[in-house]
Motif scaffolding. Sequence first.
Motif, mmCIF file in Angstrom:
data_model
loop_
_atom_site.group_PDB
_atom_site.id
_atom_site.type_symbol
_atom_site.label_atom_id
_atom_site.label_comp_id
_atom_site.label_asym_id
_atom_site.label_seq_id
_atom_site.Cartn_x
_atom_site.Cartn_y
_atom_site.Cartn_z
ATOM 1 N N ARG A 1 0.808 -1.221 0.000
ATOM 2 C CA ARG A 1 0.000 0.000 0.000
ATOM 3 C C ARG A 1 0.836 1.263 0.000
ATOM 4 N N TYR A 2 1.900 1.287 0.823
ATOM 5 C CA TYR A 2 2.654 2.531 1.017
ATOM 6 C C TYR A 2 4.049 2.501 0.399
ATOM 7 N N GLN A 3 4.709 1.349 0.470
ATOM 8 C CA GLN A 3 6.056 1.197 -0.084
ATOM 9 C C GLN A 3 7.039 2.238 0.473
ATOM 10 N N LYS A 4 6.828 2.622 1.730
ATOM 11 C CA LYS A 4 7.686 3.648 2.322
ATOM 12 C C LYS A 4 8.357 3.188 3.608
ATOM 13 N N ALA A 5 7.650 2.366 4.383
ATOM 14 C CA ALA A 5 8.171 1.994 5.698
ATOM 15 C C ALA A 5 9.019 0.733 5.628
ATOM 16 N N SER A 6 10.082 0.700 6.426
ATOM 17 C CA SER A 6 10.875 -0.516 6.562
ATOM 18 C C SER A 6 10.974 -0.946 8.022
ATOM 19 N N ARG A 7 10.472 -0.083 8.919
ATOM 20 C CA ARG A 7 10.452 -0.423 10.341
ATOM 21 C C ARG A 7 9.033 -0.209 10.869
ATOM 22 N N TYR A 8 8.697 -0.996 11.897
ATOM 23 C CA TYR A 8 7.299 -1.070 12.303
ATOM 24 C C TYR A 8 7.162 -1.070 13.830
ATOM 25 N N LEU A 9 5.991 -0.599 14.265
ATOM 26 C CA LEU A 9 5.570 -0.724 15.651
ATOM 27 C C LEU A 9 4.400 -1.694 15.695
ATOM 28 N N ALA A 10 4.442 -2.644 16.594
ATOM 29 C CA ALA A 10 3.320 -3.555 16.802
ATOM 30 C C ALA A 10 2.317 -2.857 17.718
ATOM 31 N N VAL B 1 10.432 -2.352 15.782
ATOM 32 C CA VAL B 1 11.311 -1.554 16.641
ATOM 33 C C VAL B 1 10.671 -1.208 17.979
ATOM 34 N N GLY B 2 9.411 -1.585 18.141
ATOM 35 C CA GLY B 2 8.766 -1.277 19.403
ATOM 36 C C GLY B 2 7.308 -1.695 19.415
ATOM 37 N N ILE B 3 6.646 -1.409 20.533
ATOM 38 C CA ILE B 3 5.245 -1.768 20.712
ATOM 39 C C ILE B 3 4.456 -0.570 21.228
ATOM 40 N N VAL B 4 3.188 -0.539 20.856
ATOM 41 C CA VAL B 4 2.223 0.401 21.423
ATOM 42 C C VAL B 4 1.107 -0.447 22.008
ATOM 43 N N VAL B 5 0.848 -0.284 23.289
ATOM 44 C CA VAL B 5 -0.060 -1.165 24.019
ATOM 45 C C VAL B 5 -1.288 -0.371 24.446
ATOM 46 N N GLY B 6 -2.417 -0.641 23.800
ATOM 47 C CA GLY B 6 -3.660 0.019 24.175
ATOM 48 C C GLY B 6 -4.322 -0.708 25.324
ATOM 49 N N ALA C 1 8.643 -1.158 31.829
ATOM 50 C CA ALA C 1 9.803 -0.277 32.014
ATOM 51 C C ALA C 1 11.088 -0.979 31.588
ATOM 52 N N GLU C 2 11.220 -2.269 31.908
ATOM 53 C CA GLU C 2 12.388 -3.042 31.470
ATOM 54 C C GLU C 2 12.441 -3.142 29.952
ATOM 55 N N LEU C 3 11.282 -3.404 29.330
ATOM 56 C CA LEU C 3 11.239 -3.467 27.868
ATOM 57 C C LEU C 3 11.648 -2.141 27.239
ATOM 58 N N TYR D 1 11.311 0.719 21.764
ATOM 59 C CA TYR D 1 10.311 1.774 21.922
ATOM 60 C C TYR D 1 9.042 1.156 22.516
ATOM 61 N N VAL D 2 8.544 1.733 23.605
ATOM 62 C CA VAL D 2 7.326 1.249 24.255
ATOM 63 C C VAL D 2 6.443 2.443 24.603
ATOM 64 N N THR D 3 5.192 2.385 24.179
ATOM 65 C CA THR D 3 4.181 3.343 24.627
ATOM 66 C C THR D 3 3.007 2.570 25.207
ATOM 67 N N ILE D 4 2.556 2.969 26.374
ATOM 68 C CA ILE D 4 1.293 2.473 26.925
ATOM 69 C C ILE D 4 0.248 3.533 26.634
ATOM 70 N N GLU D 5 -0.789 3.158 25.897
ATOM 71 C CA GLU D 5 -1.826 4.106 25.473
ATOM 72 C C GLU D 5 -3.114 3.830 26.254
ATOM 73 N N TYR D 6 -3.508 4.788 27.067
ATOM 74 C CA TYR D 6 -4.681 4.614 27.923
ATOM 75 C C TYR D 6 -5.918 5.248 27.307
ATOM 76 N N GLY D 7 -7.003 4.496 27.329
ATOM 77 C CA GLY D 7 -8.289 5.083 26.962
ATOM 78 C C GLY D 7 -8.823 5.896 28.129
ATOM 79 N N ILE D 8 -8.759 7.212 27.993
ATOM 80 C CA ILE D 8 -9.364 8.094 28.995
ATOM 81 C C ILE D 8 -10.804 8.372 28.585
ATOM 82 N N GLU D 9 -10.987 8.780 27.335
ATOM 83 C CA GLU D 9 -12.255 9.062 26.663
ATOM 84 C C GLU D 9 -12.889 10.374 27.110
ATOM 85 N N SER D 10 -12.979 10.610 28.415
ATOM 86 C CA SER D 10 -13.509 11.880 28.922
ATOM 87 C C SER D 10 -12.879 12.168 30.273
#
Length: 321
Positions: A86-95, A124-129, A144-146, A151-160
């Motif tokens: 689709r994009y043919q641009k990325a060579s690295r990825y986040l799960a 190269v890393g993860i994003v955890v919803g 924190a160890e990972l 690259y690690v992001t924890i993504e929290y659903g706040i919503e409001s």
Amino acid sequence: MSQQQIFPWGDSRRFNSYSRYFKNLFGERVQKLTIDAGFTCPNRDGKVARGGCTFCLNDAFNPSYCSPEKSIRQQLEEGIEFHVKRYQKASRYLAYFQAYSNTYAPLERLKEIYSQALDLPEVVGIVVGTRPDCVDEEKLDFFAELSEKKYVTIEYGIESCYNDTLERVNRGHTYEQAVWAIEQTAKRHIKVGAHMMFGFPGETRARMLAQSEILSKLPLNTIKFHQLQIFKGTHMAKEYEQNPKQFRFFGLQEYIDFFVEFLEHLNPSFVVERFAGEVPPRYQAGPGWGLVRNEQLVSMLDKRLAELDTWQGRLFGASER
């Protein structure tokens, strides 16, 4: 102000964009690959409640290659193949573990799942919803160890930011719980993301805008926003069918103008991942914006910010001066 003005985030774009953030961090485009690891949610299995949030329909956001019947590796490999075509641009990825609550399992299970994702050299890393009531200090110590290696992001659903709204949509947690989870995550030097929605029944424009200053006090790295959309088969769709006058939907240009005003008060250090959502019309039970793609929405936002000669954080902290 000149178009070439350099803003606090280091370029001339008028908001702190996700694409620039990753290009600066990795030196190239990084693509997120959505993963469904088969988690559920305490708001569905009875631990907190049953039925889930009244607006929730994960199928509306999952790409075709994403299925819990497949292994983590298979989903990633198929996702890479999809994006290369689709994009043919990325060579690295986040799960990106998006579906439901991706820390809602024993720690040993989490270790197994996330090690599978990070085994691929292209990842190269993860994003955890997840939800703010699905983390504890032991799990955060693991992430924190990972984060010391990947690259690690924890993504929290706040919503409001308002507990009466969270209760109304059967969210099952409070804003105070979200604040605790975000602060504990940031304390461990893990990157923190947040997800918000605009347009819940009972929230006025002024009340929604006020959240900009509330959120700006949190130690967030990234943040994304969606306008309220009603999906077929959800409890909210039934509410809408029974009492449509309770709901007021943003028109497209109205939403752009609303978000510009919100953005002016938002902490300029926050990286804005997205400011609106798009789903296939076949899922929608309420009015939508048609076949407007995310790229078009971003272009409209860029144009409106330039027309008004304004930018993210222009009025940040103005109420405290």
